[in-house]
Design a protein around this motif. Sequence first.
Motif, short mmCIF file in Angstrom:
data_model
loop_
_atom_site.label_atom_id
_atom_site.label_comp_id
_atom_site.label_asym_id
_atom_site.label_seq_id
_atom_site.Cartn_x
_atom_site.Cartn_y
_atom_site.Cartn_z
N ARG A 159 0.79 -1.16 -0.20
CA ARG A 159 -0.09 0.04 0.06
C ARG A 159 0.97 1.43 -0.01
O ARG A 159 0.83 2.21 0.91
N VAL A 160 1.58 1.35 -1.20
CA VAL A 160 2.41 2.45 -1.01
C VAL A 160 1.88 3.86 -1.14
O VAL A 160 0.90 4.10 -1.81
N ARG A 161 2.66 4.76 -0.25
CA ARG A 161 2.22 6.12 -0.21
C ARG A 161 3.38 7.06 -0.47
O ARG A 161 4.28 6.82 -1.04
N PRO A 162 2.73 8.21 -0.97
CA PRO A 162 3.61 9.43 -1.38
C PRO A 162 4.76 9.42 -0.39
O PRO A 162 6.03 9.76 -0.70
N ASP A 163 4.84 9.40 0.88
CA ASP A 163 6.11 9.55 1.84
C ASP A 163 6.88 8.44 1.75
O ASP A 163 8.07 8.33 2.49
#
Length: 345
Positions: A207-211
Motif C-alpha cells: 500500500r505504497v504512499r507518497p511519503d
Amino acid sequence: MAVFLTLAFIVGCVCVLVCECSMGLYQGPYFPRPQPRNVTVHQSSQARLPCTVKQLGNKSVTWVRKRDADILTVGLYTFISDERFSVLFSPQTATWTLVIKFVQERDAGTYECQVSTEPKMALHVNLNVIVPVVQIVGGEEKFVRRGSTAKLECQVSSTNQLPDFIFWYHGDRRVLQAEHPRLSIREWRRGGEGSEMSMTSMVTISRVRPDDAGNYTCSPSNLHSFTTSLHVLKDEHPAAVQSGCGGGGGIATILPVLLVVLCLALSSPAVETPSQGKTPREELHQKKQNLRLLQQQSQKKKKKEKPLQQSWTKKGPRHHGEFGQHMLASRRCQVFGSTYQESIA
C-alpha cells in the motif's frame, strides 16, 4: 663393553649435529614451508602478501612486482612512489609482509619476494582481485503506483566472502521492519565458491504512499553500497514518466509539428519524377531543355512588361483615377500569367 662405547659415540655425534642445526651454523637463509602462495581480496580492500625468511643474517628482503620488474620495497624502505604500498616486518615470525591499500583491479598479478643471496632466492605470491557485484534489481530508478506493492531486491555476487548482514536505508535513516507495519525484509543465501556465492535481501512495501518515495540504499557489511530512487506515481503511466513524456503532453507537442509538415508538403512544388523508359542521360537532357524554355519565357515576359509599366507611368494612374489603377493591376496580372495583350494607350 665395546657395544656400549659404540652406542655412546653414536649418541654424541647425534647431539653435536642437533646442536649445530639448532644454532644454524651449516646453512644460510631459507623459506620455510608451507607458505601462502595465493592471496585473494576484494577491490578497494587491503591486501597482505606474507614472505617468511629464516636465518636471514645480513641479507635483505626485496619485494618486486613481476609484471614490470618494478622494485616496491627493500628492507623496511618503500621505493615506489605509490603511497598505497608499504612493508611490515615481524621479528617473532621473521615475516616480511607487503601491504597494498585500496586494492584496484590492475594490482592483480604475481609479486616476488627476493633475498639478496648469490644466486638470488625468490618466492612468488599471486594476488587475485575480485570485483564484487552489488546491485538493486531494476537499476537506479523505480516507479510504482500509489496504493500498489513495491519490491526492492538487492543482490550481492562475485565475492569470496558473503556479507554477514545487509542493512537498508531510506534517505539517511535505517529501515527497520519493527517500525513499519507495511514493510517486510527477507534475506537468503546461495552457497558455492567465487561467483557461485550470492546473497539477496528484499524489502517489500505494501500500500505504497507518497511519503514512501525517496532514495533507498542497500548496504552490505563488507562491501560497497547501492542506491535506487523510488518514485510514487498518482495518475501518470510509469512508462510515460520513464520516457520523459507526461500525460497528454506528448500529443500536444507533436500536433503542431505535424501541421507544419503538412503545410510544407502542400505548399512545396511537385517534384518531377523521372519518366520511365528513359536513360539518365536522356532525362538530364530533357531537364536542360525545360530549363532553357523557362528562361526564354521569363525574358519575353520581362520585355513585354517594361513598355507596359512605362506607358502607365507616363500617363499615370493619377490621370485615370481608380479605373487606371485597376487597369494597371489587370495588365500586370495578365503579363505574369502569360496571357499578355497589347496595352491601351
